[in-house]
Write an enzyme that holds these catalytic residues in place. Structure first.
Site, PDB file in Angstrom:
ATOM      1  CG  ASP A 173       7.826 -66.183 -42.228  1.00  0.00           C
ATOM      2  OD1 ASP A 173       7.292 -65.162 -42.723  1.00  0.00           O
ATOM      3  OD2 ASP A 173       8.142 -67.160 -42.908  1.00  0.00           O
TER       4      ASP A 173
ATOM      5  CG  ASP B 193       8.195 -56.597 -42.314  1.00  0.00           C
ATOM      6  OD1 ASP B 193       8.911 -57.091 -43.220  1.00  0.00           O
ATOM      7  OD2 ASP B 193       7.350 -55.714 -42.528  1.00  0.00           O
TER       8      ASP B 193
ATOM      9  CG  HIS C 248      11.829 -66.314 -55.278  1.00  0.00           C
ATOM     10  ND1 HIS C 248      11.815 -67.598 -55.731  1.00  0.00           N
ATOM     11  CD2 HIS C 248      11.029 -66.313 -54.189  1.00  0.00           C
ATOM     12  CE1 HIS C 248      11.025 -68.336 -54.966  1.00  0.00           C
ATOM     13  NE2 HIS C 248      10.551 -67.572 -54.026  1.00  0.00           N
TER      14      HIS C 248
END
Length: 170
Positions: free
Chosen positions: A28, A55, A74
């Site tokens: 993450d 990233d 999303h």
């Protein structure tokens, strides 16, 4: 198992707890990984799970048999979705599997107040949106995957199981 955008590590901890013979890598953004390291350690899984600051818009770690992304795409616009999926494809061997877990818009005209509300919220807050099965399939194909199946979970989330397509030889 490589958990891409794994947050504080709840999904990874569940996977590793259920499968004691599996090793994991959680990635993450660097600002998130210290909390993930601490959570993984409290679950007694630190020896089996590496936590990396990364990233996904820049790269994806190599070497996984299974790559998992839950509720990541999303939050991205269409261009960034394709970029992340292409980084996944570049990192994966042809024998690896990608599992994308996302809330999915129902077919046009089907009622789903929660998903529709989340969709509008995402558009306003981040410029991204929820997507349909067809849209996610198209993104996967554009990035070099073939969709093997969609697994219903009994919630708004669906699991898209995809395999890397062998690159064409000219």
């Amino acid at each position: 198992v490589i958990d891409l955008g794994g947050g504080r590590g709840v999904l990874m901890a569940a996977i590793l707890t259920k499968h004691p013979d599996v090793k994991g890598v959680l990635t993450d953004l660097p600002a998130v990984v210290e909390e993930a390291k601490a959570f993984i350690a409290t679950q007694g899984l630190g020896a089996r799970c590496e936590v990396l600051g990364n990233d996904l818009l820049a790269s994806v770690p190599q070497g996984g048999d299974i790559y998992v992304m839950k509720s990541v795409l999303h939050g991205l616009n269409d261009e960034k979705v394709v970029a992340v999926l292409k980084h996944c494809r570049a990192a994966m061997t042809t024998s690896a599997t990608l599992l994308v877990i996302e809330a999915v818009l129902p077919p046009h005209g089907s009622p789903s107040p929660l998903i529709n509300m989340l969709d509008v919220h995402r558009m306003v807050m981040t410029g991204s949106r929820e997507r349909s099965q067809e849209e996610l399939r198209a993104f996967l194909e554009t990035a070099g995957f073939t969709l093997h199946r969609v697994i219903q979970t009994g919630t708004q989330d669906q699991i898209f199981e995809a395999f890397p397509v062998e690159p064409r030889r000219e």
